[in-house]
Scaffold this motif. Structure first.
Motif, PDB file in Angstrom:
ATOM      1  N   GLU A 192      61.573  89.851  34.548  1.00 51.81           N
ATOM      2  CA  GLU A 192      60.235  90.211  34.086  1.00 51.81           C
ATOM      3  C   GLU A 192      59.184  89.158  34.391  1.00 51.81           C
ATOM      4  N   GLY A 193      59.557  87.886  34.289  1.00 52.69           N
ATOM      5  CA  GLY A 193      58.573  86.828  34.486  1.00 52.69           C
ATOM      6  C   GLY A 193      59.215  85.550  34.978  1.00 52.69           C
ATOM      7  N   ILE A 194      58.381  84.645  35.492  1.00 51.94           N
ATOM      8  CA  ILE A 194      58.871  83.387  36.042  1.00 51.94           C
ATOM      9  C   ILE A 194      57.857  82.290  35.734  1.00 51.94           C
ATOM     10  N   GLY A 195      58.362  81.065  35.513  1.00 46.92           N
ATOM     11  CA  GLY A 195      57.467  79.953  35.233  1.00 46.92           C
ATOM     12  C   GLY A 195      58.229  78.639  35.139  1.00 46.92           C
ATOM     13  N   ARG A 196      57.486  77.544  35.124  1.00 45.85           N
ATOM     14  CA  ARG A 196      58.081  76.206  35.085  1.00 45.85           C
ATOM     15  C   ARG A 196      58.089  75.658  33.668  1.00 45.85           C
ATOM     16  N   GLY A 197      59.199  75.028  33.292  1.00 44.68           N
ATOM     17  CA  GLY A 197      59.309  74.412  31.981  1.00 44.68           C
ATOM     18  C   GLY A 197      58.837  72.971  31.977  1.00 44.68           C
ATOM     19  N   LYS A 198      58.819  72.376  30.808  1.00 43.95           N
ATOM     20  CA  LYS A 198      58.413  70.986  30.656  1.00 43.95           C
ATOM     21  C   LYS A 198      59.358  70.057  31.398  1.00 43.95           C
ATOM     22  N   ASP A 199      60.613  70.460  31.561  1.00 38.13           N
ATOM     23  CA  ASP A 199      61.597  69.648  32.269  1.00 38.13           C
ATOM     24  C   ASP A 199      61.453  69.728  33.787  1.00 38.13           C
ATOM     25  N   GLY A 200      60.502  70.523  34.267  1.00 40.33           N
ATOM     26  CA  GLY A 200      60.242  70.627  35.698  1.00 40.33           C
ATOM     27  C   GLY A 200      61.028  71.699  36.410  1.00 40.33           C
ATOM     28  N   ALA A 201      61.986  72.322  35.721  1.00 45.14           N
ATOM     29  CA  ALA A 201      62.788  73.389  36.322  1.00 45.14           C
ATOM     30  C   ALA A 201      62.069  74.729  36.189  1.00 45.14           C
ATOM     31  N   VAL A 202      62.477  75.703  37.003  1.00 41.22           N
ATOM     32  CA  VAL A 202      61.882  77.043  36.973  1.00 41.22           C
ATOM     33  C   VAL A 202      62.808  77.986  36.206  1.00 41.22           C
ATOM     34  N   TYR A 203      62.211  78.784  35.321  1.00 41.18           N
ATOM     35  CA  TYR A 203      62.952  79.704  34.457  1.00 41.18           C
ATOM     36  C   TYR A 203      62.473  81.130  34.678  1.00 41.18           C
ATOM     37  N   ILE A 204      63.335  82.068  34.304  1.00 47.35           N
ATOM     38  CA  ILE A 204      62.955  83.477  34.309  1.00 47.35           C
ATOM     39  C   ILE A 204      63.275  84.084  32.949  1.00 47.35           C
ATOM     40  N   VAL A 205      62.515  85.128  32.614  1.00 48.34           N
ATOM     41  CA  VAL A 205      62.872  86.010  31.497  1.00 48.34           C
ATOM     42  C   VAL A 205      63.411  87.298  32.125  1.00 48.34           C
ATOM     43  N   TYR A 206      64.589  87.718  31.702  1.00 43.06           N
ATOM     44  CA  TYR A 206      65.160  88.951  32.219  1.00 43.06           C
ATOM     45  C   TYR A 206      65.666  89.800  31.058  1.00 43.06           C
ATOM     46  N   SER A 207      65.681  91.091  31.277  1.00 40.56           N
ATOM     47  CA  SER A 207      66.049  92.012  30.199  1.00 40.56           C
ATOM     48  C   SER A 207      67.212  92.899  30.622  1.00 40.56           C
ATOM     49  N   GLU A 260      67.525  93.761  25.407  1.00 44.79           N
ATOM     50  CA  GLU A 260      67.762  92.371  25.057  1.00 44.79           C
ATOM     51  C   GLU A 260      67.082  91.467  26.088  1.00 44.79           C
ATOM     52  N   TYR A 261      66.388  90.436  25.575  1.00 46.01           N
ATOM     53  CA  TYR A 261      65.599  89.564  26.439  1.00 46.01           C
ATOM     54  C   TYR A 261      66.212  88.165  26.458  1.00 46.01           C
ATOM     55  N   SER A 262      66.487  87.679  27.675  1.00 49.17           N
ATOM     56  CA  SER A 262      67.195  86.421  27.834  1.00 49.17           C
ATOM     57  C   SER A 262      66.423  85.473  28.738  1.00 49.17           C
ATOM     58  N   LEU A 263      66.768  84.198  28.659  1.00 50.22           N
ATOM     59  CA  LEU A 263      66.167  83.156  29.486  1.00 50.22           C
ATOM     60  C   LEU A 263      67.238  82.554  30.380  1.00 50.22           C
ATOM     61  N   TYR A 286      57.603  90.118  29.087  1.00 50.47           N
ATOM     62  CA  TYR A 286      57.449  88.672  28.913  1.00 50.47           C
ATOM     63  C   TYR A 286      57.147  88.073  30.289  1.00 50.47           C
ATOM     64  N   LYS A 287      55.928  88.241  30.712  1.00 54.96           N
ATOM     65  CA  LYS A 287      55.555  87.920  32.086  1.00 54.96           C
ATOM     66  C   LYS A 287      55.089  86.483  32.267  1.00 54.96           C
ATOM     67  N   TYR A 288      54.586  85.854  31.197  1.00 54.86           N
ATOM     68  CA  TYR A 288      53.942  84.551  31.330  1.00 54.86           C
ATOM     69  C   TYR A 288      54.818  83.460  30.718  1.00 54.86           C
ATOM     70  N   ILE A 289      55.223  82.524  31.561  1.00 57.72           N
ATOM     71  CA  ILE A 289      56.085  81.421  31.150  1.00 57.72           C
ATOM     72  C   ILE A 289      55.447  80.114  31.583  1.00 57.72           C
ATOM     73  N   GLY A 290      55.448  79.112  30.698  1.00 63.22           N
ATOM     74  CA  GLY A 290      54.890  77.811  31.038  1.00 63.22           C
ATOM     75  C   GLY A 290      55.491  76.720  30.185  1.00 63.22           C
ATOM     76  N   SER A 291      55.099  75.499  30.460  1.00 58.03           N
ATOM     77  CA  SER A 291      55.637  74.354  29.720  1.00 58.03           C
ATOM     78  C   SER A 291      54.792  74.076  28.488  1.00 58.03           C
ATOM     79  N   GLY A 292      55.447  73.694  27.417  1.00 51.70           N
ATOM     80  CA  GLY A 292      54.754  73.314  26.199  1.00 51.70           C
ATOM     81  C   GLY A 292      54.618  71.815  26.091  1.00 51.70           C
ATOM     82  N   THR A 293      53.957  71.358  25.051  1.00 53.76           N
ATOM     83  CA  THR A 293      53.835  69.918  24.808  1.00 53.76           C
ATOM     84  C   THR A 293      54.917  69.427  23.861  1.00 53.76           C
TER      85      THR A 293
END
Length: 365
Positions: free
Chosen positions: A243-258, A262-265, A289-296
């Motif tokens: 469903e969506g893709i984005g970069r985490g705070k750790d610098g890796a790229v993650y996806i949300v898939y269903s 059921e929604y998983s990372l 869940y299309k928008y993924i980004g890094s938090g503080t």
């Protein structure tokens, strides 16, 4: 006659003796000169090696200083709990936009009618035109994303007679000061003899590798490096709808898939392999869940259209940060631009008077 022969032999012996002596002396001189030259050569080689070592040390020191400066520049953004709603005062016709570390990139039209990337620092009301310009008759933007330093990656597709033909695709990299840093041709990696990938999104990990994402195509994610070389891919499967893709705070790229509600990372490795999966960690959503980004204060921030904003931490649970009931914009009409380095989500929307707003919504706990 015998006397004459004796005199000639005596003279011959003396001449030959002197000749050998001279030859011997000449050889000694040449040998000494050779040793002197070898010494000079060795001296020159040692000198060259010293210069090379000095240059290598200088390059290493310059690289180290540059890395230190980058780290320093990346550490100045502090988390923000301040919500801002700013009316845009620029004249540009905004078509699409994406949020970076401290800037928003969007594309609109120049005075000559050509497409162009504009850049606006967070909180400001006007934008600055970049060097990135192109004719809409030749290329059109498909999607955009930013890297860890704030540079914008723009995926562009070819156009023939006002029709997007996807024959060529390239990624243009634009800096926060408006410079075009280069382009990467990815045409050969997103189409084959019996398939054609039509990317819906793009993300960049902390090493500069680029992840092209498609919802419906056979190859859901294609990974290329900064030179455009293909590193790997991840296939879409019926039991894993990305469903969506984005970069985490750790610098890796993650996806949300269903799968079946059921929604998983999951984390995507550079070879396209899905690793470090966490099943059913997000609440059921009426939107993607299309928008993924890094938090503080969390590794991931995830937002689903018409839903809430969730922070994903190491406890493998999704923590709600902003309830959908507290959203001050129409989720169906607004454009989600992404998450900023200060932990806020950037949103663009039009009010009843068709005035453009940029909303910065805090997600920090």
């Amino acid at each position: 006659m015998q006397l004459i022969f004796s005199i000639v032999r005596l003279l011959y012996n003396k001449v030959m003796k002197n000749l050998y002596k001279n030859i011997f002396l000449i050889l000694i001189v040449l040998l000494l000169n050779g040793c002197s030259n070898d010494s000079d050569i060795n001296s020159n080689i040692n000198g060259a090696e010293n210069v090379a070592d000095t240059q290598t040390e200088a390059v290493a020191e310059s690289t180290e200083n540059r890395n230190m400066k980058e780290e320093d520049s990346l550490s100045v953004v502090q988390p923000s709990n301040q919500q801002e709603d700013i009316i845009y005062n620029g004249e540009e016709n905004i078509q699409d936009a994406v949020a970076g570390r401290e800037h928003i990139f969007f594309y609109g039209y120049t005075e000559n009618g050509e497409h162009c990337i504009y850049i606006m620092k967070n909180g400001e009301t006007t934008a600055v035109q970049s060097e990135a310009e192109w004719d809409e008759k030749d290329k059109r933007i498909k999607c955009m994303a930013t890297d860890v330093t704030g540079n914008c990656y723009v995926l562009m597709v070819s156009v023939t007679e006002d029709y997007v033909d996807y024959k060529t695709m390239e990624i243009m990299k634009v800096s926060t000061d408006g410079k075009v840093l280069g382009t990467i041709d990815v045409s050969d990696h997103i189409k084959g003899s019996d398939w054609q990938m039509l990317p819906d999104g793009i993300s960049i990990d902390s090493d500069g590798n680029i992840y092209l994402f498609s919802e419906a195509d056979k190859y859901g994610i294609v990974v290329v490096n900064e030179d455009g070389d293909m590193l790997g891919y991840l296939e879409n499967k019926s039991e894993r709808y990305i469903e969506g893709i984005g970069r985490g705070k750790d610098g890796a790229v993650y996806i949300v898939y269903s799968n079946a509600g059921e929604y998983s990372l999951g984390m995507i490795a550079v070879n396209g392999e899905l690793i470090n999966t966490h099943e059913n960690v997000l609440p059921e959503s009426v939107g993607k869940y299309k928008y993924i980004g890094s938090g503080t204060d969390s590794n991931l921030l995830v937002y689903g259209k018409t839903g809430s904003i969730y922070a994903y931490t190491d406890e493998l649970e999704a923590e709600e940060r902003v309830d959908k009931g507290d959203m001050t914009f129409d989720a169906y009409e607004a454009k989600i631009l992404g998450f900023l380095a200060d932990g806020r989500m950037a949103v663009s929307y039009l009010d009843n008077e068709q005035m453009r707003h940029f909303l910065y919504l805090p997600t920090v706990k």
